[in-house]
Write a protein that holds these residues in place. Structure first.
Motif, mmCIF file in Angstrom:
data_model
loop_
_atom_site.group_PDB
_atom_site.id
_atom_site.type_symbol
_atom_site.label_atom_id
_atom_site.label_comp_id
_atom_site.label_asym_id
_atom_site.label_seq_id
_atom_site.Cartn_x
_atom_site.Cartn_y
_atom_site.Cartn_z
ATOM 1 N N UNK A 1 36.029 -11.243 2.484
ATOM 2 C CA UNK A 1 35.745 -9.855 2.135
ATOM 3 C C UNK A 1 35.888 -9.663 0.628
ATOM 4 N N UNK A 2 36.890 -10.338 0.042
ATOM 5 C CA UNK A 2 37.048 -10.256 -1.414
ATOM 6 C C UNK A 2 35.871 -10.907 -2.129
ATOM 7 N N UNK B 1 30.631 -2.735 5.536
ATOM 8 C CA UNK B 1 29.531 -3.137 6.417
ATOM 9 C C UNK B 1 29.688 -4.602 6.826
ATOM 10 N N UNK B 2 30.051 -5.423 5.848
ATOM 11 C CA UNK B 2 30.197 -6.858 6.106
ATOM 12 C C UNK B 2 31.286 -7.117 7.159
ATOM 13 N N UNK C 1 39.193 -2.467 11.235
ATOM 14 C CA UNK C 1 38.561 -3.638 10.612
ATOM 15 C C UNK C 1 37.606 -3.184 9.503
ATOM 16 N N UNK C 2 36.917 -2.059 9.741
ATOM 17 C CA UNK C 2 35.998 -1.574 8.710
ATOM 18 C C UNK C 2 36.790 -1.113 7.475
ATOM 19 N N UNK D 1 38.582 -2.125 1.868
ATOM 20 C CA UNK D 1 39.683 -2.421 0.941
ATOM 21 C C UNK D 1 39.568 -3.832 0.374
ATOM 22 N N UNK D 2 39.161 -4.780 1.221
ATOM 23 C CA UNK D 2 38.962 -6.145 0.738
ATOM 24 C C UNK D 2 37.852 -6.190 -0.300
ATOM 25 N N UNK D 3 36.774 -5.456 -0.026
ATOM 26 C CA UNK D 3 35.674 -5.386 -0.985
ATOM 27 C C UNK D 3 36.137 -4.782 -2.299
ATOM 28 N N UNK D 4 36.934 -3.727 -2.173
ATOM 29 C CA UNK D 4 37.486 -3.084 -3.371
ATOM 30 C C UNK D 4 38.353 -4.064 -4.155
#
Lengths: 319, 348
Positions: free
Chosen positions: A44-45, A81-82, A206-207, A212-215
């Protein structure tokens, strides 16, 4: 080097390295509190870093100095989304959550590099022209002693991260939503009996972890790495996962652990300049977060209780 | 029971098929010709004897890493730490290979043994923590991966060399390289390791299917409590499973150290052999024979992919996406089962 100078060197760097870990770890807390293990934080990161950088490169002319902020927003959305892929596999199709998380990690890196080569014709992107810059916080920076340590030359994102940790704590522990989310992670069947939609809660969690992981990934990319390649995110996601566990699945605990890991990372970067630490081989500082997590899990640093249903797919009517 | 066996074969096959199909769709959506893309991949993996040799070379560590993870899986354990065990195995093999002076019939076995022991030790820690304190092996092994990576880098820099980025080459007496195999395959880097890997697969099959230890491991994997009630030592079996799993992974590392590269380089990231091993084990349904097949498939995909950018203009990372999707589909076997059952019902 005086003690004050030392703090001035260490604390801003520690905050700088901590911010991405805090964001991502908070996402991990949400996901795991709802009972879904998220080994995919790393992926996600990666996705967040990729989107953050590409968006920044593409729209820097349009948004000017607002670009990095809008970039991290875009990364949050794409990350969310991912993460649905992980949710579908592990919640709806009862896939092994660890396996699905591993696949998320593979997939994110594959997609990121594939598209990078597709769009930039090389394995890495250019450097962004609109990264986050350090600032002095007005007024607070002028406080004697504390000002120079905490409020001069820091990244605003670090404070946003700390703020988010408190928000996450409030949401998880002081709202009905948080209570439901935790109930689903502790005893999904009881929650279901009480009319809570287990699947829906887990999907939401999970979304959130994806956002947060994307952030976290985007903040890492736009403050530390400044471009995207296969080596942009190497282990920060797993370090965030370590922070989740070290912080005992509590938002503030995870923040504390992330701050500590950020501190350890900063020491391994600037340690050479600090008299006491110059003699400590860098490798000990590098492995510290991981070793500490193992020790914490082994119960040497207080017993950490994972959410009871963590990692167990919920199958309605199955006991 | 028959039904189950049938699914066990069908699920991986369908997963691979959907994965490749998805890859084709991705190629189409970016304006490539998928047939050209896959032709380039196929040529890159089997086009001539050189490519075939390289495919076998890539398959070699995959078999061992896949066996490592499959072995742990059979005992109900998830060894994500194969990556770390590969690294310490690689380091140990190169360490012995480059510092010891001995005739080949001592040196080579010694280097392999060192790799196996290093990997086994790296598996022993999570095994012990799991058995003794109930600590989840997934997290411990992930953390140990990083400890292995950074420690090995430090050892290469500070112990094996004086601040250099790679170790000395191993002595010829510790090398798995084979003039015979190289000549056979137009000087690919194929080496004798493939025989070790295949032998290991037979050993794993024999251990799991034909020994008391294998029976106990499987039993513990199915149901801990019943096994304990039947008088088996669950703790001992958990530790043993992790140790043997680590041993296989350590050997996978030695294949790179003694066979392909002959040295070890300081690295900022992982070798990915251990992680790819997860995919291999899953696709191989945790069965020794399945692992060999899956390792060969992934070996071919990875090596063949290198040919895709030059011949078809497709970035070789496409294969990583395909592999990730295959893992998803295998993991979501519930989905595939559901589809198959639906088709069956409609067919009737």
């Amino acid at each position: 080097m005086s003690f004050m100078e030392l703090l001035q060197a260490v604390i801003p760097t520690a905050l700088f390295y901590s911010a991405p870990l805090i964001f991502t770890a908070l996402g991990g807390v949400f996901s795991e509190r709802s009972g879904v293990v998220n080994i995919g934080l790393e992926g996600l990161m990666v996705m967040g870093a990729f989107v953050g950088i590409v968006f920044n490169l593409t729209f820097s002319d349009v948004f000017g100095s607002w670009t990095p902020w809008i970039s991290i927003l875009a990364a949050m959305i794409v990350g969310a989304i991912f993460a649905i892929i992980h949710a579908v596999a592990s919640i709806t199709f009862y896939a092994d959550q660890v396996v699905s998380g591993v696949a998320i990690n593979f997939l994110a890196l594959g997609i990121g590099i594939f598209l990078t080569k597709q769009w930039y014709d090389k394995g890495q992107t250019d450097m962004v022209s609109q990264p986050f810059y350090t600032t002095d916080i007005p007024i607070l920076a002028d406080i004697p002693l504390l000002g120079p340590i905490f409020f001069q030359g820091i990244y605003t994102t670090s404070y946003v991260a700390i703020l988010f940790a408190f928000v996450a704590w409030y949401v998880l522990y002081k709202t009905p939503f948080g209570l439901r989310l935790r109930a689903v992670g502790e005893h999904p069947m009881a929650a279901d009996t009480n009319g809570i939609n287990v699947y829906k809660m887990r999907y939401i969690a999970v979304i959130i972890s994806g956002a947060m992981g994307g952030l976290g990934g985007a903040v890492f990319a736009l403050t530390i790495a400044l471009n995207f390649s296969h080596a942009t995110i190497v282990g920060q996601g797993f370090m965030a996962l370590a922070a989740v566990i070290f912080g005992k699945w509590h938002p503030l605990g995870a923040m504390g652990a992330a701050l500590f890991f950020g501190f350890a990372q900063s020491l391994s970067v600037i340690g050479g300049g600090i008299p006491l630490l110059a003699d400590v081989p860098q490798v000990f500082l590098l492995i510290a977060p991981y070793v500490l997590t193992i020790l914490a899990l082994a119960g040497f640093i207080g017993r950490a209780e994972a959410p009871k249903a963590n990692g167990v797919p919920y199958i309605k009517g199955n006991r | 029971m028959m039904e189950n066996k049938w699914f066990n074969i069908l699920v991986p096959v369908i997963s691979v098929f959907i994965g490749l199909l998805a890859g084709a769709l991705i190629m189409l959506s970016f304006g490539y010709n998928p047939i050209q893309g896959y032709m380039a991949l196929f040529k890159g993996a089997f086009g001539d004897l050189y490519f075939f040799g390289e495919t076998i070379r890539q398959t070699t560590p995959y078999i061992l890493a896949g066996l490592a993870i499959a072995f742990a899986f059979r005992a109900g354990l998830f060894n994500i730490g194969a990556e770390g065990q590969v690294i310490v195995g690689w380091l140990a093999a190169v360490w012995i290979g480059s510092t010891v002076d001995a005739p080949i019939y001592i040196h080579l076995p010694l280097a392999l043994l060192a790799a196996a022991i290093a990997g086994a030790l790296w598996g022993f820690i999570p095994g012990l923590l799991k058995a003794g304190l109930g600590v989840h092996e997934v997290i411990v092994t992930i953390m140990l991966n990083y400890v292995a990576l950074y420690s090995s880098n430090a050892i290469i820099r500070n112990v094996l060399t004086e601040n250099a980025d790679k170790t000395d080459m191993i002595a010829p007496t510790a090398s798995l390289a084979s003039e015979w195999l190289e000549n056979l395959t137009y000087f690919s880097r194929m080496h004798y390791g493939i025989f070790i890997a295949l032998f290991a697969a037979v050993v794993m099959w024999f251990m799991i299917e034909r020994t008391k230890l294998g029976f106990e491991l499987k039993s513990v994997g199915y149901n801990k409590h019943a096994s304990k009630y039947a008088g088996m030592s669950v703790k001992r079996n958990i530790i043993l499973a992790m140790v043997i799993s680590g041993l296989f992974a350590g050997l996978a590392g030695s294949m790179e150290g003694l066979g392909t590269y002959g040295n070890m380089t300081v690295s900022s990231g992982f070798s990915n052999i251990g992680f790819d091993g997860i995919a291999v084990a899953l696709l191989g349904a945790n069965n020794a024979f399945g692992v060999v097949l899956a390792a060969f498939l992934f070996g071919a995909l990875k090596v063949g992919a290198l040919n895709m950018p030059t011949q078809a203009g497709v970035p070789n990372e496409l294969v990583d996406i395909i592999i990730a999707l295959i893992i998803f589909f295998v993991a979501s076997s519930y989905l595939i089962r559901w589809i198959i059952l639906r088709f069956k019902r409609e067919g009737k």
